[in-house]
Design a protein around this motif. Structure first.
Motif, PDB file in Angstrom:
ATOM      1  N   VAL A  97       9.464  10.050   0.252  1.00 45.86           N
ATOM      2  CA  VAL A  97      10.562   9.467   1.040  1.00 45.86           C
ATOM      3  C   VAL A  97      10.002   8.427   2.012  1.00 45.86           C
ATOM      4  O   VAL A  97      10.590   7.360   2.225  1.00 45.86           O
ATOM      5  N   ASP A  98       8.844   8.729   2.593  1.00 53.32           N
ATOM      6  CA  ASP A  98       8.216   7.854   3.583  1.00 53.32           C
ATOM      7  C   ASP A  98       7.110   7.018   2.947  1.00 53.32           C
ATOM      8  O   ASP A  98       6.571   7.343   1.889  1.00 53.32           O
ATOM      9  N   LEU A  99       6.728   5.964   3.652  1.00 52.68           N
ATOM     10  CA  LEU A  99       5.766   4.992   3.134  1.00 52.68           C
ATOM     11  C   LEU A  99       4.321   5.277   3.535  1.00 52.68           C
ATOM     12  O   LEU A  99       3.387   4.758   2.912  1.00 52.68           O
ATOM     13  N   GLU A 100       4.098   6.096   4.547  1.00 51.59           N
ATOM     14  CA  GLU A 100       2.776   6.193   5.166  1.00 51.59           C
ATOM     15  C   GLU A 100       1.661   6.610   4.214  1.00 51.59           C
ATOM     16  O   GLU A 100       0.567   6.045   4.245  1.00 51.59           O
ATOM     17  N   ARG A 101       1.893   7.620   3.394  1.00 48.12           N
ATOM     18  CA  ARG A 101       0.803   8.152   2.562  1.00 48.12           C
ATOM     19  C   ARG A 101       0.338   7.158   1.505  1.00 48.12           C
ATOM     20  O   ARG A 101      -0.861   7.065   1.229  1.00 48.12           O
ATOM     21  N   THR A 102       1.258   6.415   0.914  1.00 48.82           N
ATOM     22  CA  THR A 102       0.910   5.595  -0.249  1.00 48.82           C
ATOM     23  C   THR A 102       0.872   4.094   0.017  1.00 48.82           C
ATOM     24  O   THR A 102       0.491   3.331  -0.862  1.00 48.82           O
ATOM     25  N   ASN A 104       0.604   0.763   3.359  1.00 45.08           N
ATOM     26  CA  ASN A 104       0.274   0.445   4.748  1.00 45.08           C
ATOM     27  C   ASN A 104       1.523   0.209   5.585  1.00 45.08           C
ATOM     28  O   ASN A 104       1.463  -0.347   6.687  1.00 45.08           O
ATOM     29  N   GLY A 105       2.663   0.659   5.074  1.00 42.28           N
ATOM     30  CA  GLY A 105       3.919   0.567   5.801  1.00 42.28           C
ATOM     31  C   GLY A 105       4.231   1.843   6.553  1.00 42.28           C
ATOM     32  O   GLY A 105       3.507   2.840   6.458  1.00 42.28           O
ATOM     33  N   LYS A 115      12.603  -7.045  -0.861  1.00 43.93           N
ATOM     34  CA  LYS A 115      11.835  -8.203  -0.393  1.00 43.93           C
ATOM     35  C   LYS A 115      10.865  -7.795   0.702  1.00 43.93           C
ATOM     36  O   LYS A 115       9.697  -8.236   0.721  1.00 43.93           O
ATOM     37  N   GLU A 116      11.306  -6.938   1.602  1.00 44.60           N
ATOM     38  CA  GLU A 116      10.433  -6.486   2.688  1.00 44.60           C
ATOM     39  C   GLU A 116       9.293  -5.621   2.157  1.00 44.60           C
ATOM     40  O   GLU A 116       8.141  -5.737   2.610  1.00 44.60           O
ATOM     41  N   LEU A 117       9.585  -4.756   1.199  1.00 47.76           N
ATOM     42  CA  LEU A 117       8.553  -3.869   0.659  1.00 47.76           C
ATOM     43  C   LEU A 117       7.476  -4.628  -0.103  1.00 47.76           C
ATOM     44  O   LEU A 117       6.329  -4.166  -0.180  1.00 47.76           O
ATOM     45  N   GLN A 118       7.815  -5.767  -0.653  1.00 49.09           N
ATOM     46  CA  GLN A 118       6.822  -6.553  -1.403  1.00 49.09           C
ATOM     47  C   GLN A 118       5.705  -7.086  -0.510  1.00 49.09           C
ATOM     48  O   GLN A 118       4.659  -7.498  -1.003  1.00 49.09           O
ATOM     49  N   LYS A 119       5.907  -7.074   0.805  1.00 52.99           N
ATOM     50  CA  LYS A 119       4.870  -7.523   1.733  1.00 52.99           C
ATOM     51  C   LYS A 119       3.805  -6.447   1.974  1.00 52.99           C
ATOM     52  O   LYS A 119       2.736  -6.740   2.516  1.00 52.99           O
ATOM     53  N   LEU A 120       4.116  -5.208   1.599  1.00 50.22           N
ATOM     54  CA  LEU A 120       3.192  -4.093   1.834  1.00 50.22           C
ATOM     55  C   LEU A 120       2.131  -4.021   0.744  1.00 50.22           C
ATOM     56  O   LEU A 120       2.269  -4.604  -0.327  1.00 50.22           O
ATOM     57  N   LEU A 122      -0.473  -1.109  -1.360  1.00 49.31           N
ATOM     58  CA  LEU A 122      -0.622   0.300  -1.701  1.00 49.31           C
ATOM     59  C   LEU A 122      -1.961   0.850  -1.236  1.00 49.31           C
ATOM     60  O   LEU A 122      -2.959   0.120  -1.172  1.00 49.31           O
ATOM     61  N   LYS A 123      -1.976   2.146  -0.973  1.00 54.31           N
ATOM     62  CA  LYS A 123      -3.214   2.855  -0.630  1.00 54.31           C
ATOM     63  C   LYS A 123      -3.704   3.647  -1.831  1.00 54.31           C
ATOM     64  O   LYS A 123      -2.910   4.088  -2.672  1.00 54.31           O
ATOM     65  N   ASP A 124      -5.020   3.860  -1.887  1.00 55.42           N
ATOM     66  CA  ASP A 124      -5.559   4.751  -2.904  1.00 55.42           C
ATOM     67  C   ASP A 124      -5.471   6.193  -2.419  1.00 55.42           C
ATOM     68  O   ASP A 124      -4.937   6.475  -1.335  1.00 55.42           O
ATOM     69  N   HIS A 125      -6.016   7.121  -3.213  1.00 58.28           N
ATOM     70  CA  HIS A 125      -5.905   8.547  -2.919  1.00 58.28           C
ATOM     71  C   HIS A 125      -6.595   8.931  -1.615  1.00 58.28           C
ATOM     72  O   HIS A 125      -6.238   9.938  -0.984  1.00 58.28           O
ATOM     73  N   HIS A 126      -7.566   8.128  -1.178  1.00 59.40           N
ATOM     74  CA  HIS A 126      -8.307   8.434   0.050  1.00 59.40           C
ATOM     75  C   HIS A 126      -7.742   7.712   1.272  1.00 59.40           C
ATOM     76  O   HIS A 126      -8.319   7.792   2.361  1.00 59.40           O
TER      77      HIS A 126
END
Length: 291
Positions: A97-102, A104-105, A115-120, A122-126
């Motif tokens: 539901v939230d962006l923090e884990r996966t 940088n949002g 459009k806003e999400l395309q600026k973020l 992704l994070k890897d598993h670590h």
């Protein structure tokens, strides 16, 4: 090569598995939904790998096209993926539901436009930020055509929207839907009779409910749970007799074992116990363990 050895290959000969020289990916392409249905009919010793959210290996972010391609450079595989809706109702590939884990949002996926999400990024598993961005479901479906099978898990997309997206792409020969009960299965089959499903049936009550529904057995695989246990044998016997393959997910269980050798032993045992499909966060490692 004898007949038994042939059946241990990832798919039957009906499934067109090739290695693309251009992209160096192991790909699967079906000419029709019927050809795909036939390829996923149960046969003894068949071993299929499913990447849970793609993979978390090789520094890849989950639920991303780069992660899917990383797996396909090693082995044929299918993928369980997680579409979730943005503020402007665009399905995007984010599990939580939230962006923090996966990413940088911060905050909820549903509070941002596509459009806003395309600026973020992704994070890897670590938790390391990568150069990869969030993919939309439409992007992933277009990418997957002629390459692999996608299994859409149920997050916050209405069933009607999911069915409409599959219809838009005419993707019945490479896009499945996860269903958790008979009512959901009935809905999808009324939308299109060729819709293939990953059906959750984990106990006798679930089995009885489906068996009494009158729904066809040749439109599904069955997810029976995350572990090897004696009671699974009854499920295997029932579904194998009807040509249905059963899946175990090691993501919450055996993927978390401490050593690679411990994990490999369990991956091998999953198939030896009767499962035809193993879903894992570590599909590349699974492919190495069961070769």
């Amino acid at each position: 090569m004898n007949a038994k050895s042939i059946t241990t290959i990832f798919m039957l000969s009906a499934m067109m598995v090739s290695q693309s020289e251009a992209q160096k990916l192991f790909t699967q392409k079906f000419k029709s939904a019927q050809e795909m249905h036939a390829a996923f009919k149960y046969a003894p010793n068949k071993k299929i790998i499913s990447g849970h959210r793609g993979t978390i290996e090789e520094g890849m972010p989950e639920n991303s096209i780069p992660a899917f391609e990383a797996v396909l450079r090693h082995t044929p595989a299918i993928f369980e993926i997680d579409p979730r809706l943005t503020k402007d109702s665009i399905p995007v590939m984010v599990h939580d539901v939230d962006l923090e884990r996966t990413t940088n949002g911060h905050g909820k996926v549903a509070d941002y436009t596509w459009k806003e999400l395309q600026k973020l990024r992704l994070k890897d598993h670590h938790g390391n930020v990568t150069n990869y961005r969030i993919n939309s479901l439409d992007e992933v479906i277009r990418w997957a055509k002629g390459k692999t099978i996608l299994n859409l898990d149920k997050k916050d997309l209405p069933l009607e929207m999911t069915a409409a997206i599959i219809k838009k792409h005419n993707a019945y020969n490479w896009v499945w839907v996860t269903v958790h009960n008979v009512e959901q299965a009935k809905f999808y089959l009324t939308q299109h009779p060729d819709q293939y499903m990953s059906m959750h049936i984990k106990d006798q009550a679930g089995l009885d409910s489906f068996d009494s529904s009158g729904l066809p057995y040749n439109r599904m695989i069955v997810y029976i749970g995350p572990e090897i246990k004696a009671s699974n044998q009854k499920m295997y016997d029932f579904f194998h007799a009807r040509g249905v393959m059963c899946m175990i997910s090691s993501a919450p269980t055996y993927d978390k074992l401490e050593t690679k050798s411990q994990r490999a032993a369990k991956y091998q045992e999953v198939f030896e116990s009767g499962a035809s499909i193993l879903e894992s966060d570590l599909p590349i490692e699974v492919s190495q363990a069961v070769k």
